[in-house]
Design an enzyme around this catalytic site. Structure first.
Site, short mmCIF file in Angstrom:
data_model
loop_
_atom_site.label_atom_id
_atom_site.label_comp_id
_atom_site.label_asym_id
_atom_site.label_seq_id
_atom_site.Cartn_x
_atom_site.Cartn_y
_atom_site.Cartn_z
N CYS A 42 -32.94 15.64 -2.43
CA CYS A 42 -32.22 17.13 -2.17
C CYS A 42 -31.21 17.31 -1.51
O CYS A 42 -31.49 16.11 -0.62
CB CYS A 42 -33.90 17.80 -1.84
SG CYS A 42 -33.76 19.51 -2.21
N ARG A 46 -32.53 18.17 6.23
CA ARG A 46 -33.72 17.74 7.42
C ARG A 46 -34.56 16.26 6.42
O ARG A 46 -35.25 16.18 6.23
CB ARG A 46 -34.84 18.92 7.10
CG ARG A 46 -34.71 19.89 7.60
CD ARG A 46 -35.82 21.02 7.23
NE ARG A 46 -35.55 21.23 5.98
CZ ARG A 46 -36.34 22.14 5.50
NH1 ARG A 46 -37.20 22.98 6.36
NH2 ARG A 46 -36.64 22.13 4.64
N CYS A 101 -39.98 22.40 0.25
CA CYS A 101 -38.60 22.49 -0.89
C CYS A 101 -38.69 24.15 -1.25
O CYS A 101 -39.05 24.23 -1.92
CB CYS A 101 -38.57 21.86 -1.78
SG CYS A 101 -36.96 21.77 -3.14
#
Ligand code: CO
Length: 211
Positions: A42, A46, A101
């Site tokens: 993704c 982070r 997410c």
């Protein structure tokens, strides 16, 4: 100091740090790259691929997009995949999602976010395939976490269904597709799914490379 200047300053410190350990660090790095892994993760800030796996530059070939999706008409992703598999000859593809997410959360909502709606629509399809299981989960956070996991598993299958991956397997090449999830709360990676040449594929997605 302007915030972007901090990055340029940190870069100089990083160069000094690398050179103090290996004076030929950049000379070696410049020559070639032979990564063993393709990481598809993704875009979330982070989940930095190298950092969470303790890898150095040169070890991971990386593609990141919102919610780590494998869309069969995404020529950016497909080009990365083809180059990694056929030219760099990576042995492992890691598709890595993460709990928390935002892409998955927004796909579960009805928010109109503009262009990104079209990208997140693919996640709504995964929800549709697993509606019975997901609707049975009363807790919203638990439902979100489960869709994160289902999305990773779906993307592992999507990768296995590409002609690029199937061709390697048909020729007897070694290539493993791993589905992992990263936990922002603990920093730990968890294995969710794995596919290799022996894995069963839905016959409708199988290509006949002989004809
Ligand atoms: Co994300």
């Amino acid at each position: 100091m302007e915030s972007h200047k901090k990055l340029l300053l940190a870069n100089k410190a990083w160069v000094q740090d690398k050179l103090s350990i290996h004076p030929d660090y950049f000379a070696r790095m410049e020559k070639t790259q032979t990564p063993e892994y393709l990481w598809i993760g993704c875009s979330d800030s982070r989940v930095p691929a190298e950092e969470v796996t303790g890898r150095e530059p040169g070890e991971l070939f990386v593609h990141r997009n919102i919610a780590n999706l494998i869309i069969h008409t995404d020529f950016n992703m497909l080009s990365v995949l083809q180059y990694a598999v056929e030219v760099l000859k990576v042995k492992h593809i890691i598709i890595c999602g993460h709990y928390g997410c935002g892409g998955i959360k927004n796909a579960l909502s009805h928010k109109h976010l503009g262009l990104i709606n079209k990208w997140l629509r693919h996640i709504k399809d995964i929800y549709r395939f697993h509606r019975r299981e997901l609707d049975a989960i009363a807790n919203e956070d638990a439902k979100w976490r489960r869709l994160v996991e289902l999305n990773v598993m779906e993307q592992v299958t999507n990768l296995a269904e590409t002609s690029i991956v199937q061709q390697v397997w048909t020729r007897g090449g070694v290539l493993t597709v791993h589905g992992w999830v990263y936990d922002l709360h603990t920093g730990l990676l968890h294995e969710l799914a794995l596919m290799n040449a022996e894995s069963a594929l839905d016959p409708i997605f199988k290509f006949d490379f002989e004809s």
